[in-house]
Write a protein that holds these residues in place. Sequence first.
Motif, PDB file in Angstrom:
ATOM      1  N   LEU A 154      23.826 -28.154 -34.884  1.00 14.35           N
ATOM      2  CA  LEU A 154      23.074 -29.196 -34.071  1.00 14.35           C
ATOM      3  C   LEU A 154      22.739 -30.487 -34.953  1.00 14.35           C
ATOM      4  O   LEU A 154      22.922 -31.616 -34.314  1.00 14.35           O
ATOM      5  CB  LEU A 154      21.605 -28.602 -33.650  1.00 14.35           C
ATOM      6  CG  LEU A 154      21.079 -29.329 -32.521  1.00 14.35           C
ATOM      7  CD1 LEU A 154      21.580 -29.160 -31.073  1.00 14.35           C
ATOM      8  CD2 LEU A 154      19.419 -29.015 -32.595  1.00 14.35           C
ATOM      9  N   ILE A 155      22.613 -30.215 -36.106  1.00 16.42           N
ATOM     10  CA  ILE A 155      22.402 -31.602 -36.903  1.00 16.42           C
ATOM     11  C   ILE A 155      23.695 -32.448 -37.008  1.00 16.42           C
ATOM     12  O   ILE A 155      23.643 -33.603 -36.846  1.00 16.42           O
ATOM     13  CB  ILE A 155      22.009 -31.199 -38.595  1.00 16.42           C
ATOM     14  CG1 ILE A 155      20.693 -30.552 -38.455  1.00 16.42           C
ATOM     15  CG2 ILE A 155      22.047 -32.270 -39.480  1.00 16.42           C
ATOM     16  CD1 ILE A 155      20.423 -29.621 -39.796  1.00 16.42           C
ATOM     17  N   VAL A 156      24.883 -31.495 -37.116  1.00 15.35           N
ATOM     18  CA  VAL A 156      26.056 -32.306 -37.507  1.00 15.35           C
ATOM     19  C   VAL A 156      26.405 -33.212 -36.036  1.00 15.35           C
ATOM     20  O   VAL A 156      26.853 -34.215 -36.142  1.00 15.35           O
ATOM     21  CB  VAL A 156      27.186 -31.066 -37.756  1.00 15.35           C
ATOM     22  CG1 VAL A 156      28.542 -31.791 -37.762  1.00 15.35           C
ATOM     23  CG2 VAL A 156      27.005 -30.761 -39.154  1.00 15.35           C
ATOM     24  N   GLU A 157      26.277 -32.431 -35.021  1.00 13.15           N
ATOM     25  CA  GLU A 157      26.599 -32.860 -33.531  1.00 13.15           C
ATOM     26  C   GLU A 157      25.659 -34.081 -33.333  1.00 13.15           C
ATOM     27  O   GLU A 157      26.334 -35.265 -32.914  1.00 13.15           O
ATOM     28  CB  GLU A 157      26.244 -31.916 -32.470  1.00 13.15           C
ATOM     29  CG  GLU A 157      27.003 -32.262 -31.007  1.00 13.15           C
ATOM     30  CD  GLU A 157      26.090 -31.478 -29.934  1.00 13.15           C
ATOM     31  OE1 GLU A 157      26.080 -30.178 -30.352  1.00 13.15           O
ATOM     32  OE2 GLU A 157      25.839 -31.943 -29.113  1.00 13.15           O
ATOM     33  N   GLU A 198      27.490 -36.898 -35.310  1.00 14.22           N
ATOM     34  CA  GLU A 198      28.612 -37.326 -34.924  1.00 14.22           C
ATOM     35  C   GLU A 198      28.513 -38.000 -33.566  1.00 14.22           C
ATOM     36  O   GLU A 198      29.313 -38.707 -33.270  1.00 14.22           O
ATOM     37  CB  GLU A 198      29.494 -36.028 -34.795  1.00 14.22           C
ATOM     38  CG  GLU A 198      30.047 -35.387 -35.966  1.00 14.22           C
ATOM     39  CD  GLU A 198      31.043 -34.211 -35.941  1.00 14.22           C
ATOM     40  OE1 GLU A 198      30.887 -33.432 -35.029  1.00 14.22           O
ATOM     41  OE2 GLU A 198      31.922 -34.226 -36.714  1.00 14.22           O
ATOM     42  N   THR A 199      27.690 -37.628 -32.728  1.00 12.87           N
ATOM     43  CA  THR A 199      27.621 -38.216 -31.296  1.00 12.87           C
ATOM     44  C   THR A 199      26.480 -39.038 -30.938  1.00 12.87           C
ATOM     45  O   THR A 199      26.730 -40.066 -30.200  1.00 12.87           O
ATOM     46  CB  THR A 199      27.446 -37.164 -30.408  1.00 12.87           C
ATOM     47  OG1 THR A 199      26.515 -36.296 -30.673  1.00 12.87           O
ATOM     48  CG2 THR A 199      28.852 -36.090 -30.306  1.00 12.87           C
ATOM     49  N   LYS A 200      25.277 -39.119 -31.744  1.00 13.77           N
ATOM     50  CA  LYS A 200      24.036 -39.923 -31.182  1.00 13.77           C
ATOM     51  C   LYS A 200      23.599 -40.895 -32.069  1.00 13.77           C
ATOM     52  O   LYS A 200      23.317 -41.764 -31.656  1.00 13.77           O
ATOM     53  CB  LYS A 200      23.048 -38.746 -30.981  1.00 13.77           C
ATOM     54  CG  LYS A 200      23.232 -37.869 -29.819  1.00 13.77           C
ATOM     55  CD  LYS A 200      22.020 -37.327 -29.544  1.00 13.77           C
ATOM     56  CE  LYS A 200      22.184 -36.312 -28.255  1.00 13.77           C
ATOM     57  NZ  LYS A 200      23.178 -35.119 -28.629  1.00 13.77           N
ATOM     58  N   ILE A 201      23.864 -40.612 -33.474  1.00 13.29           N
ATOM     59  CA  ILE A 201      23.364 -41.658 -34.363  1.00 13.29           C
ATOM     60  C   ILE A 201      24.524 -42.472 -34.925  1.00 13.29           C
ATOM     61  O   ILE A 201      25.377 -41.918 -35.522  1.00 13.29           O
ATOM     62  CB  ILE A 201      22.624 -41.229 -35.445  1.00 13.29           C
ATOM     63  CG1 ILE A 201      21.361 -40.167 -34.887  1.00 13.29           C
ATOM     64  CG2 ILE A 201      22.189 -42.144 -36.532  1.00 13.29           C
ATOM     65  CD1 ILE A 201      20.448 -39.462 -35.870  1.00 13.29           C
ATOM     66  N   LEU A 243      22.917 -47.433 -38.411  1.00 15.38           N
ATOM     67  CA  LEU A 243      24.433 -47.390 -38.597  1.00 15.38           C
ATOM     68  C   LEU A 243      25.090 -45.886 -38.665  1.00 15.38           C
ATOM     69  O   LEU A 243      26.419 -45.909 -38.684  1.00 15.38           O
ATOM     70  CB  LEU A 243      24.768 -48.238 -39.813  1.00 15.38           C
ATOM     71  CG  LEU A 243      24.596 -49.550 -39.867  1.00 15.38           C
ATOM     72  CD1 LEU A 243      25.028 -50.461 -41.132  1.00 15.38           C
ATOM     73  CD2 LEU A 243      24.891 -50.270 -38.632  1.00 15.38           C
ATOM     74  N   GLY A 244      24.343 -45.011 -38.847  1.00 16.70           N
ATOM     75  CA  GLY A 244      24.838 -43.559 -38.771  1.00 16.70           C
ATOM     76  C   GLY A 244      25.411 -43.284 -40.378  1.00 16.70           C
ATOM     77  O   GLY A 244      24.790 -44.018 -41.037  1.00 16.70           O
ATOM     78  N   LEU A 245      26.388 -42.435 -40.486  1.00 14.20           N
ATOM     79  CA  LEU A 245      26.597 -42.255 -41.844  1.00 14.20           C
ATOM     80  C   LEU A 245      27.841 -43.174 -42.310  1.00 14.20           C
ATOM     81  O   LEU A 245      28.435 -43.638 -41.494  1.00 14.20           O
ATOM     82  CB  LEU A 245      27.270 -40.746 -41.810  1.00 14.20           C
ATOM     83  CG  LEU A 245      26.219 -39.546 -41.509  1.00 14.20           C
ATOM     84  CD1 LEU A 245      27.076 -38.054 -41.470  1.00 14.20           C
ATOM     85  CD2 LEU A 245      25.205 -39.716 -42.238  1.00 14.20           C
ATOM     86  N   PRO A 246      27.778 -43.499 -43.708  1.00 15.13           N
ATOM     87  CA  PRO A 246      28.529 -44.605 -44.034  1.00 15.13           C
ATOM     88  C   PRO A 246      30.246 -44.382 -43.995  1.00 15.13           C
ATOM     89  O   PRO A 246      30.489 -42.940 -44.288  1.00 15.13           O
ATOM     90  CB  PRO A 246      28.007 -44.699 -45.827  1.00 15.13           C
ATOM     91  CG  PRO A 246      27.417 -43.384 -45.998  1.00 15.13           C
ATOM     92  CD  PRO A 246      26.847 -42.970 -44.666  1.00 15.13           C
ATOM     93  N   PHE A 272      27.116 -31.247 -44.956  1.00  9.53           N
ATOM     94  CA  PHE A 272      26.209 -32.219 -44.661  1.00  9.53           C
ATOM     95  C   PHE A 272      25.022 -31.770 -44.167  1.00  9.53           C
ATOM     96  O   PHE A 272      23.592 -31.893 -44.364  1.00  9.53           O
ATOM     97  CB  PHE A 272      26.757 -33.470 -43.505  1.00  9.53           C
ATOM     98  CG  PHE A 272      25.862 -34.221 -42.969  1.00  9.53           C
ATOM     99  CD1 PHE A 272      25.182 -35.349 -43.761  1.00  9.53           C
ATOM    100  CD2 PHE A 272      25.311 -33.936 -41.710  1.00  9.53           C
ATOM    101  CE1 PHE A 272      24.442 -36.310 -43.044  1.00  9.53           C
ATOM    102  CE2 PHE A 272      24.478 -35.145 -41.144  1.00  9.53           C
ATOM    103  CZ  PHE A 272      23.846 -36.136 -42.235  1.00  9.53           C
ATOM    104  N   GLY A 273      25.531 -30.781 -42.990  1.00  9.89           N
ATOM    105  CA  GLY A 273      24.331 -29.970 -42.545  1.00  9.89           C
ATOM    106  C   GLY A 273      23.407 -29.211 -43.487  1.00  9.89           C
ATOM    107  O   GLY A 273      22.054 -28.826 -43.284  1.00  9.89           O
TER     108      GLY A 273
END
Lengths: 202, 103
Positions: A40-43, A46-49, A118-121, B34-35
Amino acid sequence: MPHDHPHAHNKPLSDVELRVKALESVLSDKGLIDPEAIDLIVETYETKIGPRNGARVVAKAWCDPAYKDRLLTDATAAISELGFSGVQGEDMVVVENTETVHNIVVCTLCSCYPWPTLGLPPVWYRAAPYRAKVVKDPRGVLEEFGVTLPEDTEIRVWDSNAELRYLVLPKRPAGTDGLTEEQLSELVTRDAMIGTDVLAAR
Amino acid sequence: MNGIHDLGGMDGLGPINPVKEEPCFKDEWERRMFGLFVSCFAGGHYNVDEFRHAIERMGPAHYLETSYYEHWLASLETLLTEKGVVTQDELEARKKFIAMEDA
Protein backbone atom coordinates in the motif's frame (compact mmCIF):
# COMPACT_ATOMS: atom_id res chain seq x y z
CA MET A 1 16.54 -31.26 -14.25
CA PRO A 2 12.74 -30.89 -13.88
CA HIS A 3 11.40 -29.16 -10.76
CA ASP A 4 8.06 -29.73 -9.16
CA HIS A 5 7.58 -26.16 -8.00
CA PRO A 6 5.79 -23.70 -10.22
CA HIS A 7 7.88 -20.51 -10.22
CA ALA A 8 9.35 -19.20 -13.44
CA HIS A 9 13.09 -19.71 -13.82
CA ASN A 10 14.67 -16.45 -14.73
CA LYS A 11 18.08 -15.44 -13.45
CA PRO A 12 18.84 -16.27 -9.83
CA LEU A 13 18.18 -13.61 -7.21
CA SER A 14 21.03 -11.16 -6.72
CA ASP A 15 22.71 -10.68 -3.36
CA VAL A 16 20.84 -7.40 -2.83
CA GLU A 17 17.51 -9.02 -3.70
CA LEU A 18 18.20 -11.82 -1.25
CA ARG A 19 19.13 -9.39 1.53
CA VAL A 20 15.94 -7.37 1.05
CA LYS A 21 13.80 -10.50 0.96
CA ALA A 22 15.52 -11.88 4.06
CA LEU A 23 14.99 -8.63 5.96
CA GLU A 24 11.32 -8.42 5.00
CA SER A 25 10.76 -12.07 5.82
CA VAL A 26 12.42 -11.96 9.26
CA LEU A 27 10.68 -8.70 10.23
CA SER A 28 7.35 -10.09 9.04
CA ASP A 29 7.78 -13.28 11.10
CA LYS A 30 8.42 -11.13 14.16
CA GLY A 31 5.22 -9.22 13.48
CA LEU A 32 7.13 -5.96 13.09
CA ILE A 33 6.01 -5.21 9.54
CA ASP A 34 3.04 -6.14 7.39
CA PRO A 35 3.91 -7.02 3.77
CA GLU A 36 0.47 -5.84 2.63
CA ALA A 37 1.08 -2.45 4.25
CA ILE A 38 4.30 -2.25 2.22
CA ASP A 39 2.29 -2.86 -0.96
CA LEU A 40 0.00 0.00 0.00
CA ILE A 41 2.86 2.40 0.87
CA VAL A 42 4.59 1.69 -2.43
CA GLU A 43 1.38 2.10 -4.42
CA THR A 44 0.68 5.44 -2.73
CA TYR A 45 4.07 6.83 -3.73
CA GLU A 46 3.84 5.38 -7.24
CA THR A 47 0.38 6.73 -8.00
CA LYS A 48 -0.77 9.45 -5.58
CA ILE A 49 2.17 11.46 -4.30
CA GLY A 50 4.18 13.19 -7.01
CA PRO A 51 5.00 16.43 -8.80
CA ARG A 52 1.36 16.98 -9.85
CA ASN A 53 0.83 18.03 -6.22
CA GLY A 54 3.56 20.64 -6.39
CA ALA A 55 2.25 21.81 -9.77
CA ARG A 56 -1.11 22.60 -8.18
CA VAL A 57 0.64 24.70 -5.52
CA VAL A 58 2.55 26.61 -8.19
CA ALA A 59 -0.51 27.22 -10.40
CA LYS A 60 -2.50 28.49 -7.43
CA ALA A 61 0.31 30.86 -6.49
CA TRP A 62 0.33 32.22 -10.06
CA CYS A 63 -3.44 32.83 -10.00
CA ASP A 64 -4.02 33.98 -6.43
CA PRO A 65 -1.70 36.75 -5.12
CA ALA A 66 -2.90 36.34 -1.52
CA TYR A 67 -2.09 32.62 -1.69
CA LYS A 68 1.33 33.40 -3.13
CA ASP A 69 2.03 35.75 -0.20
CA ARG A 70 1.07 33.02 2.26
CA LEU A 71 3.19 30.51 0.34
CA LEU A 72 6.28 32.71 0.50
CA THR A 73 5.79 33.54 4.18
CA ASP A 74 4.72 30.17 5.60
CA ALA A 75 5.07 27.53 2.91
CA THR A 76 4.27 24.55 5.13
CA ALA A 77 0.87 26.01 6.09
CA ALA A 78 0.04 27.26 2.58
CA ILE A 79 0.89 23.92 1.01
CA SER A 80 -1.19 22.04 3.56
CA GLU A 81 -4.18 24.22 2.58
CA LEU A 82 -4.23 22.09 -0.58
CA GLY A 83 -4.00 18.90 1.46
CA PHE A 84 -0.31 18.19 0.95
CA SER A 85 1.62 17.54 4.15
CA GLY A 86 3.38 14.81 6.07
CA VAL A 87 6.60 12.83 5.95
CA GLN A 88 9.53 14.76 4.44
CA GLY A 89 7.44 17.89 4.05
CA GLU A 90 7.13 18.90 7.69
CA ASP A 91 9.03 22.17 7.23
CA MET A 92 8.84 23.71 3.76
CA VAL A 93 10.34 26.84 2.24
CA VAL A 94 9.28 28.11 -1.19
CA VAL A 95 11.79 30.22 -3.13
CA GLU A 96 10.55 32.37 -6.00
CA ASN A 97 12.17 32.75 -9.39
CA THR A 98 12.02 36.31 -10.72
CA GLU A 99 13.41 38.31 -13.65
CA THR A 100 16.69 38.60 -11.79
CA VAL A 101 16.94 35.52 -9.53
CA HIS A 102 16.88 31.81 -10.34
CA ASN A 103 16.78 29.20 -7.57
CA ILE A 104 18.02 25.61 -7.64
CA VAL A 105 17.55 22.96 -4.94
CA VAL A 106 19.95 20.17 -4.01
CA CYS A 107 20.76 17.91 -1.08
CA THR A 108 24.54 17.65 -1.18
CA LEU A 109 24.70 15.17 1.70
CA CYS A 110 22.03 12.74 0.62
CA SER A 111 18.63 13.10 -1.01
CA CYS A 112 16.41 15.38 1.10
CA TYR A 113 13.45 16.34 -1.08
CA PRO A 114 9.87 17.53 -0.48
CA TRP A 115 7.97 14.24 -0.79
CA PRO A 116 4.39 15.55 -0.32
CA THR A 117 4.73 18.05 -3.19
CA LEU A 118 7.22 16.33 -5.55
CA GLY A 119 7.09 12.64 -4.64
CA LEU A 120 10.31 10.66 -4.49
CA PRO A 121 13.42 12.27 -5.97
CA PRO A 122 14.65 11.33 -9.46
CA VAL A 123 17.76 9.16 -9.76
CA TRP A 124 19.99 12.06 -10.89
CA TYR A 125 18.97 14.15 -7.85
CA ARG A 126 20.15 11.39 -5.49
CA ALA A 127 23.33 10.59 -7.43
CA ALA A 128 26.83 11.94 -6.77
CA PRO A 129 27.43 14.06 -9.94
CA TYR A 130 24.51 16.49 -9.41
CA ARG A 131 25.10 16.80 -5.66
CA ALA A 132 28.78 17.53 -6.21
CA LYS A 133 28.56 19.92 -9.14
CA VAL A 134 25.51 22.11 -8.59
CA VAL A 135 26.98 24.01 -5.64
CA LYS A 136 30.17 24.75 -7.55
CA ASP A 137 29.04 25.19 -11.13
CA PRO A 138 25.27 25.71 -11.27
CA ARG A 139 25.41 27.17 -14.79
CA GLY A 140 27.30 24.10 -16.00
CA VAL A 141 24.63 21.92 -14.40
CA LEU A 142 21.85 23.91 -16.06
CA GLU A 143 23.57 23.40 -19.42
CA GLU A 144 23.43 19.65 -18.84
CA PHE A 145 19.67 20.12 -18.51
CA GLY A 146 19.55 22.21 -21.69
CA VAL A 147 18.89 25.46 -19.81
CA THR A 148 20.82 28.68 -20.41
CA LEU A 149 20.09 31.73 -18.26
CA PRO A 150 21.03 35.33 -19.01
CA GLU A 151 24.54 36.22 -17.77
CA ASP A 152 23.23 38.68 -15.23
CA THR A 153 20.70 36.33 -13.61
CA GLU A 154 21.67 35.64 -10.01
CA ILE A 155 21.62 31.91 -9.26
CA ARG A 156 20.88 30.81 -5.71
CA VAL A 157 21.51 27.19 -4.75
CA TRP A 158 19.64 25.86 -1.70
CA ASP A 159 21.06 22.87 0.15
CA SER A 160 18.20 20.90 1.72
CA ASN A 161 18.52 19.01 4.96
CA ALA A 162 16.62 16.49 7.02
CA GLU A 163 14.50 19.22 8.63
CA LEU A 164 14.02 21.78 5.86
CA ARG A 165 12.87 21.14 2.28
CA TYR A 166 12.71 23.61 -0.57
CA LEU A 167 10.33 24.03 -3.52
CA VAL A 168 11.04 26.45 -6.35
CA LEU A 169 8.19 28.67 -7.52
CA PRO A 170 8.99 28.97 -11.23
CA LYS A 171 8.25 32.07 -13.29
CA ARG A 172 4.86 31.90 -14.97
CA PRO A 173 5.53 31.37 -18.68
CA ALA A 174 4.66 34.22 -21.05
CA GLY A 175 1.56 33.77 -23.18
CA THR A 176 -0.49 31.98 -20.54
CA ASP A 177 -2.85 34.81 -19.54
CA GLY A 178 -6.02 33.07 -20.68
CA LEU A 179 -5.32 29.72 -19.03
CA THR A 180 -7.20 28.34 -16.02
CA GLU A 181 -5.39 27.29 -12.86
CA GLU A 182 -5.81 23.65 -13.86
CA GLN A 183 -4.41 24.25 -17.35
CA LEU A 184 -1.51 26.16 -15.82
CA SER A 185 -0.69 23.33 -13.44
CA GLU A 186 -0.26 21.02 -16.43
CA LEU A 187 2.57 23.24 -17.70
CA VAL A 188 4.61 22.95 -14.50
CA THR A 189 7.37 20.35 -14.71
CA ARG A 190 9.00 18.54 -11.81
CA ASP A 191 12.39 19.90 -12.82
CA ALA A 192 11.08 23.49 -12.84
CA MET A 193 10.16 23.03 -9.17
CA ILE A 194 13.69 21.74 -8.44
CA GLY A 195 15.14 24.60 -10.47
CA THR A 196 16.79 22.62 -13.26
CA ASP A 197 14.16 23.61 -15.83
CA VAL A 198 12.72 26.90 -17.02
CA LEU A 199 9.16 26.89 -18.35
CA ALA A 200 8.99 27.94 -21.99
CA ALA A 201 6.75 30.73 -23.23
CA ARG A 202 3.54 29.49 -24.91
CA MET B 1 30.52 13.99 10.62
CA ASN B 2 32.27 14.67 7.32
CA GLY B 3 32.99 11.85 4.91
CA ILE B 4 32.38 10.58 1.43
CA HIS B 5 28.68 11.51 1.53
CA ASP B 6 29.69 15.19 1.83
CA LEU B 7 29.97 15.57 -1.94
CA GLY B 8 29.27 19.28 -2.44
CA GLY B 9 31.94 20.83 -4.69
CA MET B 10 33.75 17.61 -5.55
CA ASP B 11 35.07 17.44 -9.12
CA GLY B 12 35.36 14.57 -11.54
CA LEU B 13 32.24 12.57 -10.72
CA GLY B 14 31.04 12.49 -14.32
CA PRO B 15 27.93 13.70 -16.15
CA ILE B 16 24.51 14.06 -14.50
CA ASN B 17 22.60 12.32 -17.30
CA PRO B 18 19.20 13.72 -16.37
CA VAL B 19 16.22 11.66 -17.46
CA LYS B 20 12.90 13.48 -17.89
CA GLU B 21 10.59 10.56 -17.21
CA GLU B 22 11.53 7.46 -15.30
CA PRO B 23 9.67 4.98 -13.11
CA CYS B 24 9.52 5.66 -9.38
CA PHE B 25 11.37 2.38 -8.73
CA LYS B 26 13.59 0.48 -11.13
CA ASP B 27 13.24 -2.98 -9.59
CA GLU B 28 10.86 -4.84 -7.35
CA TRP B 29 13.50 -4.99 -4.60
CA GLU B 30 13.66 -1.17 -4.59
CA ARG B 31 9.87 -1.11 -4.02
CA ARG B 32 10.17 -3.51 -1.08
CA MET B 33 13.15 -1.59 0.31
CA PHE B 34 11.27 1.71 0.25
CA GLY B 35 8.24 0.13 1.94
CA LEU B 36 10.46 -1.49 4.57
CA PHE B 37 12.07 1.85 5.35
CA VAL B 38 8.70 3.59 5.80
CA SER B 39 7.26 0.70 7.83
CA CYS B 40 10.21 0.46 10.20
CA PHE B 41 10.33 4.25 10.53
CA ALA B 42 6.62 4.27 11.40
CA GLY B 43 7.34 1.45 13.87
CA GLY B 44 9.68 3.77 15.76
CA HIS B 45 12.84 1.74 15.20
CA TYR B 46 14.89 4.81 14.24
CA ASN B 47 14.61 8.45 13.29
CA VAL B 48 15.72 10.03 10.00
CA ASP B 49 19.00 11.29 11.47
CA GLU B 50 19.99 7.83 12.70
CA PHE B 51 19.02 6.42 9.33
CA ARG B 52 21.22 8.86 7.45
CA HIS B 53 24.06 8.51 9.93
CA ALA B 54 24.10 4.76 9.33
CA ILE B 55 24.45 5.46 5.58
CA GLU B 56 27.27 7.88 6.34
CA ARG B 57 29.05 5.16 8.30
CA MET B 58 29.33 2.96 5.17
CA GLY B 59 32.90 2.49 3.92
CA PRO B 60 33.69 5.25 1.40
CA ALA B 61 34.42 2.93 -1.54
CA HIS B 62 31.32 0.85 -0.83
CA TYR B 63 29.25 4.06 -0.61
CA LEU B 64 30.34 5.24 -4.05
CA GLU B 65 29.94 1.86 -5.70
CA THR B 66 26.45 1.08 -4.49
CA SER B 67 23.08 2.45 -5.57
CA TYR B 68 20.77 4.67 -3.56
CA TYR B 69 18.46 1.94 -2.28
CA GLU B 70 21.46 -0.25 -1.47
CA HIS B 71 22.47 2.55 0.89
CA TRP B 72 19.04 2.26 2.47
CA LEU B 73 19.43 -1.50 2.79
CA ALA B 74 22.85 -1.16 4.42
CA SER B 75 21.47 1.44 6.83
CA LEU B 76 18.47 -0.65 7.82
CA GLU B 77 20.60 -3.78 8.36
CA THR B 78 23.06 -1.79 10.48
CA LEU B 79 20.43 -0.09 12.64
CA LEU B 80 18.17 -3.09 13.17
CA THR B 81 21.06 -5.35 14.17
CA GLU B 82 22.67 -2.69 16.40
CA LYS B 83 19.36 -2.21 18.17
CA GLY B 84 18.84 -5.94 18.55
CA VAL B 85 15.63 -6.00 16.50
CA VAL B 86 17.13 -8.71 14.30
CA THR B 87 20.45 -10.55 14.43
CA GLN B 88 23.02 -10.96 11.70
CA ASP B 89 22.66 -14.75 12.06
CA GLU B 90 18.90 -14.58 11.49
CA LEU B 91 19.37 -12.52 8.34
CA GLU B 92 22.13 -14.78 7.00
CA ALA B 93 20.14 -17.95 7.65
CA ARG B 94 17.02 -16.53 6.01
CA LYS B 95 19.03 -15.37 3.04
CA LYS B 96 20.45 -18.87 2.54
CA PHE B 97 16.99 -20.38 2.84
CA ILE B 98 15.49 -18.01 0.28
CA ALA B 99 18.39 -18.63 -2.12
CA MET B 100 17.85 -22.37 -1.80
CA GLU B 101 14.11 -22.03 -2.45
CA ASP B 102 14.89 -19.90 -5.49
CA ALA B 103 17.28 -22.45 -7.02
